[in-house]
Design a protein around this motif. Structure first.
Motif, PDB file in Angstrom:
ATOM      1  N   GLU A 156       0.856  -1.138  -0.249  1.00 17.75           N
ATOM      2  CA  GLU A 156      -0.132  -0.005   0.133  1.00 17.75           C
ATOM      3  C   GLU A 156       0.892   1.255  -0.057  1.00 17.75           C
ATOM      4  O   GLU A 156       0.605   2.366  -0.804  1.00 17.75           O
TER       5      GLU A 156
ATOM      6  N   ARG B 275      -6.727   2.934  -0.418  1.00 19.19           N
ATOM      7  CA  ARG B 275      -7.388   1.720  -0.058  1.00 19.19           C
ATOM      8  C   ARG B 275      -9.054   1.466  -0.427  1.00 19.19           C
ATOM      9  O   ARG B 275      -9.378   0.219  -0.818  1.00 19.19           O
ATOM     10  N   GLU B 276      -9.592   2.778  -0.937  1.00 21.98           N
ATOM     11  CA  GLU B 276     -10.930   2.721  -1.491  1.00 21.98           C
ATOM     12  C   GLU B 276     -10.859   1.737  -3.051  1.00 21.98           C
ATOM     13  O   GLU B 276     -11.500   0.937  -3.201  1.00 21.98           O
TER      14      GLU B 276
ATOM     15  N   GLU C 175      -5.640  -9.507  -4.998  1.00 21.74           N
ATOM     16  CA  GLU C 175      -6.017 -10.217  -3.923  1.00 21.74           C
ATOM     17  C   GLU C 175      -5.115  -9.571  -2.595  1.00 21.74           C
ATOM     18  O   GLU C 175      -4.030  -9.373  -2.916  1.00 21.74           O
ATOM     19  N   ILE C 176      -5.749  -9.099  -1.605  1.00 27.35           N
ATOM     20  CA  ILE C 176      -5.119  -8.558  -0.501  1.00 27.35           C
ATOM     21  C   ILE C 176      -4.644  -9.762   0.275  1.00 27.35           C
ATOM     22  O   ILE C 176      -5.673 -10.415   0.863  1.00 27.35           O
TER      23      ILE C 176
ATOM     24  N   GLU D 240     -10.328  -5.598  -5.820  1.00 19.72           N
ATOM     25  CA  GLU D 240     -10.449  -7.194  -5.058  1.00 19.72           C
ATOM     26  C   GLU D 240     -11.730  -7.626  -5.265  1.00 19.72           C
ATOM     27  O   GLU D 240     -11.924  -8.902  -6.038  1.00 19.72           O
ATOM     28  N   GLN D 241     -12.696  -6.448  -5.553  1.00 19.73           N
ATOM     29  CA  GLN D 241     -14.133  -7.094  -5.768  1.00 19.73           C
ATOM     30  C   GLN D 241     -14.282  -7.413  -7.126  1.00 19.73           C
ATOM     31  O   GLN D 241     -14.959  -8.439  -7.610  1.00 19.73           O
TER      32      GLN D 241
ATOM     33  N   ARG E 164      -9.917  -1.869  -2.482  1.00 16.16           N
ATOM     34  CA  ARG E 164     -11.247  -2.581  -2.214  1.00 16.16           C
ATOM     35  C   ARG E 164     -12.103  -3.092  -3.598  1.00 16.16           C
ATOM     36  O   ARG E 164     -12.400  -4.065  -3.861  1.00 16.16           O
ATOM     37  N   ARG E 165     -12.228  -2.132  -4.188  1.00 19.38           N
ATOM     38  CA  ARG E 165     -12.908  -2.194  -5.569  1.00 19.38           C
ATOM     39  C   ARG E 165     -12.056  -3.121  -6.487  1.00 19.38           C
ATOM     40  O   ARG E 165     -12.916  -4.080  -7.188  1.00 19.38           O
TER      41      ARG E 165
END
Length: 212
Positions: free
Chosen positions: A34, A49-50, A62-63, A56-57, A53-54
């Motif tokens: 990050e 971070r936002e 992959e986190i 990864e969705q 998240r998107r």
């Protein structure tokens, strides 16, 4: 620092990272942190971070406990993407033939003519840009938000492979001709023909990319 536009900073970060991953700047299997992304992009952690998240969705990253694992697009993903596009992208063109306004048709025509111009100049970067825009305009103006939201991310995910395709001048020329046929069918308000030509175009693209 990313420039502020009408979209949010998080959206800009997402688009930048998505493009960097899907065009191959970050390779599948690579681990990022990050903090590296914060430093590279010149923004705070919150929009990064936002955006992560998107991503990864959408199964692009992959986190993990070790960091951000780049997944990108596998060969199976690519086959699945073309299988889906073969079944529904023609529908978008059919809807576009029924719903596009004259102003929207003029925008599509201008994009096609620019693509043809760049093909004549053998300029792959601009060919790819206009090729993408041609498809995206059809999605946007087909009159179905569901089709647009389904097809747009699928189209984006094959960016790296499409660049290699348009660098092949004979395929770039053929693709522009196929786009011309699709446009003329949409302009003539012939939904059935627009769907037929689009499905053939996707089949040809899949054949070129998957079997290269």
């Amino acid at each position: 620092m990313l420039e502020h536009k009408t979209i949010s900073l998080a959206e800009q970060v997402f688009e930048r990272l998505e493009n960097d991953i899907l065009t191959g700047k970050y390779q599948r299997g690579e681990i990022l942190t990050e903090m590296k992304l914060v430093t590279d992009l010149g923004v705070s952690r919150t929009p990064v971070r936002e955006a992560l998240r998107r991503l990864e969705q959408e199964h692009i990253i992959e986190i993990t406990s070790k960091g951000i694992l780049i997944l990108s697009v596998t060969e199976k993903d690519l086959k699945d993407i073309f299988a889906i596009r073969l079944r529904i992208e023609g529908m978008a063109s059919a809807f576009a033939a029924e719903n596009m306004t004259n102003e929207q048709l003029a925008e599509l025509k201008e994009t096609l003519e620019l693509q043809e111009f760049y093909v004549s100049k053998q300029d792959p970067e601009h060919i790819k840009t206009m090729d993408s825009r041609f498809h995206q305009l059809i999605y946007r103006y087909c009159g179905s938000a569901v089709l647009n939201d389904t097809l747009l991310p699928l189209h984006k995910k094959v960016q790296k492979y499409r660049r290699a395709s348009v660098e092949n001048n004979s395929r770039a020329l053929q693709s522009a001709r196929e786009h011309r046929a699709i446009f003329e069918a949409i302009e003539a308000r012939n939904a059935a023909l627009a769907e037929k030509y689009t499905t053939e175009h996707i089949a040809n693209a899949a054949e070129h990319i998957l079997n290269k």
